[in-house]
Write an enzyme that holds these catalytic residues in place. Structure first.
Site, PDB file in Angstrom:
ATOM      1  N   PRO A 157       0.841  -1.204   0.000  1.00  0.00           N
ATOM      2  CA  PRO A 157       0.000   0.000   0.000  1.00  0.00           C
ATOM      3  C   PRO A 157       0.877   1.254   0.000  1.00  0.00           C
ATOM      4  O   PRO A 157       1.783   1.377   0.806  1.00  0.00           O
ATOM      5  CB  PRO A 157      -0.786  -0.109   1.315  1.00  0.00           C
ATOM      6  CG  PRO A 157      -0.661  -1.527   1.738  1.00  0.00           C
ATOM      7  CD  PRO A 157       0.632  -2.026   1.177  1.00  0.00           C
ATOM      8  N   GLU A 158       0.621   2.147  -0.930  1.00  0.00           N
ATOM      9  CA  GLU A 158       1.348   3.406  -0.981  1.00  0.00           C
ATOM     10  C   GLU A 158       0.452   4.521  -0.445  1.00  0.00           C
ATOM     11  O   GLU A 158      -0.682   4.288  -0.045  1.00  0.00           O
ATOM     12  CB  GLU A 158       1.803   3.693  -2.416  1.00  0.00           C
ATOM     13  CG  GLU A 158       2.847   2.700  -2.905  1.00  0.00           C
ATOM     14  CD  GLU A 158       3.559   3.153  -4.173  1.00  0.00           C
ATOM     15  OE1 GLU A 158       3.560   4.362  -4.456  1.00  0.00           O
ATOM     16  OE2 GLU A 158       4.112   2.289  -4.870  1.00  0.00           O
TER      17      GLU A 158
END
Ligand SMILES: [Zn+2]
Length: 273
Positions: free
Chosen positions: A2-3
């Site tokens: 997840p960014e």
């Protein structure tokens, strides 16, 4: 992984589901996360009211109301973590490690196959994790002078600088590739050599790419889900990431793939210089 846009998407989808709710019970099904959950983890959360949900880089902070000031639940999704809010009655699934049961009848569940995720309760000032979190690229825009200060004397490739979490918090490999394409700058260019108008383009590209990703509901990876369990759809928008050999959307030249600091790096040899 997840960014920043995914974490921001999770934050926004958590807000209507958890803010103002009280944690009535906690199930810890697996203590061995990135840091083992302490024995008093559940007791520290039980009875706490979730005041608000904040994001610092890729960290989420659920502010808690209990007597001690500035208390929060710190969450990082690690490599593969997701937070989903669902009815308490629903059965646990594989890799569901922690469930916070709310007075709404719903539960916030941390699911994390690789267990690099992090959960920690305490006073915000004591969270060492937050000390090195750099500037948030989605919050206040950087001025031209701030960009110049950021790259001054930095001889490393601009892509590595963008991904340095102590400098700008939350930009990972996918979005670093995309924003450099958008800005027309090759990933290997030395940060210190970028000219003023290139930094200006990069600033615009950074906010467009991240903003668009948040607007579309996060990204990128097959198992990403927001807190409502909805997948993100940003992957269909990637211009260069994971498109080695495929035609550039602007000029049709084949996208190049190289390895930079051990990470797959993609760029168009015509549109980026
Ligand atoms: Zn091109």
């Amino acid at each position: 992984m997840p960014e920043l846009p995914e974490v921001e998407t999770v934050r926004r989808s958590l807000i209507p589901r958890v803010e103002g709710r009280t944690i009535v019970a906690v199930d810890v099904r697996e203590r061995r996360l990135r840091r083992p959950l302490p024995a008093d983890f559940a007791a520290a959360l039980r009875g706490a009211r979730i005041e608000s949900v904040e994001r610092r880089g890729k960290y989420l902070l659920l502010h808690l109301d209990r007597a001690v000031e500035e208390r929060a639940l710190l969450i990082h999704l690690g490599m593969s973590g997701s937070l989903v809010v669902r009815p308490r009655a629903s059965a646990f699934r594989r890799h569901d490690h922690v469930a916070l049961h709310l007075d709404s009848g719903c539960s916030v569940v941390l699911n994390d196959a690789r267990r690099f995720g992090l959960m920690r309760v305490g006073r915000i000032a004591e969270f060492a994790e937050l000390r090195n979190v750099g500037r948030d690229p989605l919050a206040t825009p950087l001025s031209a002078a701030e960009w110049r200060a950021l790259v001054r004397d930095r001889r490393l490739p601009i892509k590595s600088l963008l991904m340095d979490q102590k400098v700008l918090a939350g930009i990972g490999n996918i979005y670093a590739n995309e924003m450099l394409y958008e800005a027309g700058i090759r990933p290997r260019r030395r940060a210190a050599n970028l000219r003023g108008r290139e930094l200006e383009r990069l600033d615009g590209a950074m906010r467009r790419v991240l903003g668009e990703a948040v607007r579309l509901g996060g990204s990128s990876i097959s198992d990403f889900r927001d807190a409502g369990g909805n997948p993100g759809y940003f992957q269909i928008q990637h211009a260069v990431y994971d498109r080695g050999g495929a035609p550039c959307p602007r000029c049709a030249a084949p996208i190049r793939r190289v390895v930079l600091s051990g990470r797959s790096t993609f760029y168009c040899p015509t549109c980026q210089s």
